[in-house]
Design a protein around this motif. Structure first.
Motif, PDB file in Angstrom:
ATOM      1  N   THR A 190       0.837  -1.191   0.000  1.00  0.00           N
ATOM      2  CA  THR A 190       0.000   0.000   0.000  1.00  0.00           C
ATOM      3  C   THR A 190       0.878   1.249   0.000  1.00  0.00           C
ATOM      4  N   ALA A 191       0.357   2.336  -0.546  1.00  0.00           N
ATOM      5  CA  ALA A 191       1.083   3.604  -0.573  1.00  0.00           C
ATOM      6  C   ALA A 191       1.186   4.152   0.844  1.00  0.00           C
ATOM      7  N   THR A 192       2.404   4.498   1.253  1.00  0.00           N
ATOM      8  CA  THR A 192       2.671   4.895   2.629  1.00  0.00           C
ATOM      9  C   THR A 192       3.481   6.179   2.660  1.00  0.00           C
ATOM     10  N   LEU A 193       3.226   7.015   3.651  1.00  0.00           N
ATOM     11  CA  LEU A 193       3.921   8.282   3.792  1.00  0.00           C
ATOM     12  C   LEU A 193       5.425   8.054   3.944  1.00  0.00           C
ATOM     13  N   ALA A 194       6.200   8.740   3.119  1.00  0.00           N
ATOM     14  CA  ALA A 194       7.656   8.578   3.145  1.00  0.00           C
ATOM     15  C   ALA A 194       8.352   9.640   3.985  1.00  0.00           C
ATOM     16  N   SER A 195       7.598  10.630   4.468  1.00  0.00           N
ATOM     17  CA  SER A 195       8.210  11.776   5.153  1.00  0.00           C
ATOM     18  C   SER A 195       9.077  11.413   6.353  1.00  0.00           C
ATOM     19  N   PRO A 196       8.622  10.526   7.284  1.00  0.00           N
ATOM     20  CA  PRO A 196       9.485  10.224   8.434  1.00  0.00           C
ATOM     21  C   PRO A 196      10.844   9.686   8.015  1.00  0.00           C
ATOM     22  N   ALA A 197      10.842   8.736   7.069  1.00  0.00           N
ATOM     23  CA  ALA A 197      12.098   8.138   6.625  1.00  0.00           C
ATOM     24  C   ALA A 197      12.982   9.150   5.908  1.00  0.00           C
ATOM     25  N   MET A 198      12.405   9.952   5.031  1.00  0.00           N
ATOM     26  CA  MET A 198      13.200  10.912   4.267  1.00  0.00           C
ATOM     27  C   MET A 198      13.778  11.995   5.173  1.00  0.00           C
ATOM     28  N   LEU A 199      12.976  12.446   6.155  1.00  0.00           N
ATOM     29  CA  LEU A 199      13.483  13.450   7.083  1.00  0.00           C
ATOM     30  C   LEU A 199      14.645  12.897   7.905  1.00  0.00           C
ATOM     31  N   HIS A 200      14.532  11.643   8.289  1.00  0.00           N
ATOM     32  CA  HIS A 200      15.608  11.001   9.047  1.00  0.00           C
ATOM     33  C   HIS A 200      16.884  10.910   8.208  1.00  0.00           C
ATOM     34  N   LEU A 201      16.734  10.523   6.946  1.00  0.00           N
ATOM     35  CA  LEU A 201      17.899  10.366   6.077  1.00  0.00           C
ATOM     36  C   LEU A 201      18.563  11.698   5.753  1.00  0.00           C
ATOM     37  N   VAL A 202      17.746  12.742   5.609  1.00  0.00           N
ATOM     38  CA  VAL A 202      18.285  14.051   5.228  1.00  0.00           C
ATOM     39  C   VAL A 202      18.880  14.781   6.424  1.00  0.00           C
ATOM     40  N   THR A 203      18.224  14.701   7.581  1.00  0.00           N
ATOM     41  CA  THR A 203      18.638  15.511   8.730  1.00  0.00           C
ATOM     42  C   THR A 203      19.338  14.712   9.827  1.00  0.00           C
ATOM     43  N   GLY A 204      19.170  13.391   9.824  1.00  0.00           N
ATOM     44  CA  GLY A 204      19.724  12.585  10.903  1.00  0.00           C
ATOM     45  C   GLY A 204      18.900  12.630  12.170  1.00  0.00           C
ATOM     46  N   THR A 205      17.743  13.267  12.117  1.00  0.00           N
ATOM     47  CA  THR A 205      16.868  13.358  13.290  1.00  0.00           C
ATOM     48  C   THR A 205      16.373  11.970  13.682  1.00  0.00           C
ATOM     49  N   PRO A 206      16.467  11.602  14.953  1.00  0.00           N
ATOM     50  CA  PRO A 206      16.028  10.271  15.375  1.00  0.00           C
ATOM     51  C   PRO A 206      14.513  10.093  15.243  1.00  0.00           C
ATOM     52  N   ILE A 207      14.110   8.851  14.928  1.00  0.00           N
ATOM     53  CA  ILE A 207      12.699   8.483  14.852  1.00  0.00           C
ATOM     54  C   ILE A 207      12.374   7.578  16.035  1.00  0.00           C
ATOM     55  N   ILE A 208      11.262   7.873  16.705  1.00  0.00           N
ATOM     56  CA  ILE A 208      10.782   7.021  17.787  1.00  0.00           C
ATOM     57  C   ILE A 208       9.356   6.614  17.467  1.00  0.00           C
ATOM     58  N   PHE A 209       9.092   5.298  17.404  1.00  0.00           N
ATOM     59  CA  PHE A 209       7.735   4.824  17.194  1.00  0.00           C
ATOM     60  C   PHE A 209       7.014   4.823  18.550  1.00  0.00           C
ATOM     61  N   THR A 210       5.833   5.419  18.597  1.00  0.00           N
ATOM     62  CA  THR A 210       5.121   5.611  19.861  1.00  0.00           C
ATOM     63  C   THR A 210       3.622   5.375  19.666  1.00  0.00           C
ATOM     64  N   TYR A 211       2.983   4.820  20.686  1.00  0.00           N
ATOM     65  CA  TYR A 211       1.520   4.735  20.691  1.00  0.00           C
ATOM     66  C   TYR A 211       1.020   4.795  22.117  1.00  0.00           C
ATOM     67  N   CYS A 212      -0.272   5.093  22.274  1.00  0.00           N
ATOM     68  CA  CYS A 212      -0.862   5.354  23.583  1.00  0.00           C
ATOM     69  C   CYS A 212      -2.111   4.493  23.747  1.00  0.00           C
ATOM     70  N   ILE A 213      -2.049   3.513  24.656  1.00  0.00           N
ATOM     71  CA  ILE A 213      -3.136   2.560  24.836  1.00  0.00           C
ATOM     72  C   ILE A 213      -4.029   2.973  26.016  1.00  0.00           C
ATOM     73  N   ARG A 214      -5.313   2.892  25.811  1.00  0.00           N
ATOM     74  CA  ARG A 214      -6.270   3.198  26.886  1.00  0.00           C
ATOM     75  C   ARG A 214      -6.355   2.006  27.833  1.00  0.00           C
TER      76      ARG A 214
END
Length: 271
Positions: A190-214
Motif C-alpha cells: 500500500t502507498a505509505t507516507l515517506a516523510s518520516p524516513a526521508m526526514l531522518h535520512l536528510v537531517t539525521g533526526t532520530p525516529i521514535i515509534f510511539t503509541y498510547c493505549i487506553r
C-alpha cells in the motif's frame, strides 16, 4: 456532563453507527480479516464493533482531557513505558525528534502528554465539515501542543519544526498520494507516507515509534520504541523503503496486541 455519562452516550451512538453505516462496517470487518487478526467472521465483527466504540470514546476523552490531565497531575493517569535512550532524546533541550505513530489507542492524549516534556507539533488533515474543523482547531492546541495542516505551500515547514528542537508527530498508516512509497502493511502492499524516513535520512533526526493505549476511563499507557537506527547505504529510495517497512512492522505488532483500539474502518488499501 460527567465523563461516564458522556462515554455511555458515545458508545451508544457508535453501536448505532456501526449497525446503520454498512459500508464502514464492511470495510472494518474486511480489513480485520485481510490482516489476519482473526479468520473467524464473528470475532472480526466483534473487534470491528469495539473499534467503533473505542473511537467514539477517544473523541470524548480527547475533548474532556483538560479536566483530568494537566502539567502537574498527568502522572496520576498516564503510565510511561519508554526506554531510557528514547526518553533521553525527548528530554534533551533543542533536539528535534520525529515521532511516528498510527491510529491506535489515543494519539491525541499522547501528543498532549508528551508536550509536557517537549513541544509537539501534530500534522493533521483538514476536516471536510467546517464546523468540526472549527471545534478541532479550538480544542486541540494546549500547553505546548500545536497542530499544522497536512497540506501546505511551505515545503520546509517540517524542517523548521525539527530545527526548533520540537517533536514532529506523523501518522504513518494513512493512504497517501504524495511523498509516498509502496511497502507492505500486514503483508499487503500500500502507498505509505515517506516523510518520516526521508526526514531522518536528510537531517539525521532520530525516529521514535510511539503509541498510547487506553487502560481505563481517562487512564493510558504510552509505549515507545528504542530510537530507530539505520545505516544509510547511499541509495536513498531503498533506504527510505527499509525504514518505512521497519516502522510498519512495529505498528503491526502493536495493533495485533490491541486490535480493538485500532481504527479499522478507514480504507488503508485503495489500490
Amino acid at each position: 456532563i460527567s465523563l461516564s455519562s458522556a462515554e455511555s452516550f458515545a458508545r451508544f451512538m457508535a453501536r448505532l453507527m456501526f449497525r446503520l453505516h454498512a459500508p464502514r462496517r464492511k470495510t472494518a470487518i474486511e480489513n480485520i480479516m485481510k490482516c489476519g487478526i482473526t479468520a473467524n467472521p464473528g470475532e472480526a465483527y466483534r473487534i470491528a464493533r469495539e473499534s467503533f466504540e473505542h473511537f467514539a470514546v477517544l473523541v470524548i476523552e480527547s475533548l474532556k482531557s483538560r479536566r483530568f490531565i494537566d502539567e502537574n497531575s498527568w502522572r496520576k493517569r498516564i503510565e510511561l513505558d519508554i526506554p531510557r535512550s528514547s526518553m533521553k532524546l525527548l528530554e534533551e533541550y533543542g533536539r528535534g525528534v520525529i515521532l511516528a505513530s498510527g491510529h491506535l489507542g489515543n494519539w491525541e492524549i499522547a501528543a498532549q502528554v508528551l508536550s509536557f516534556i517537549k513541544p509537539v507539533v501534530g500534522i493533521t488533515k483538514t476536516m471536510k465539515n467546517p464546523y468540526t474543523e472549527r471545534v478541532v482547531n479550538s480544542r486541540k492546541p494546549r500547553h505546548r501542543f500545536s497542530v499544522a495542516p497536512k497540506h501546505s505551500n511551505d515545503p520546509g515547514r517540517f524542517l523548521s519544526i525539527l530545527k526548533r528542537g520540537e517533536i514532529l508527530a506523523l501518522m504513518i498508516d494513512q493512504y497517501t498520494y504524495k511523498k509516498q512509497i509502496v511497502v507492505d502493511f500486514f503483508k499487503i502492499p500500500t502507498a505509505t507516507l515517506a516523510s518520516p524516513a526521508m526526514l531522518h535520512l536528510v537531517t539525521g533526526t532520530p525516529i521514535i515509534f510511539t503509541y498510547c493505549i487506553r487502560t481505563g476511563p481517562m487512564f493510558y499507557r504510552i509505549k515507545a520504541s528504542e530510537p530507530v537506527v539505520f545505516t544509510p547505504t547511499g541509495n536513498r529510495d531503498n533506504d527510505a523503503r527499509a525504514i518505512t517497512e521497519k516502522l510498519n512492522h512495529k505498528l503491526e505488532a502493536a495493533i495485533r496486541a490491541h486490535p480493538e483500539q485500532y481504527v479499522w474502518a478507514h480504507r488503508r488499501w485503495k489500490d
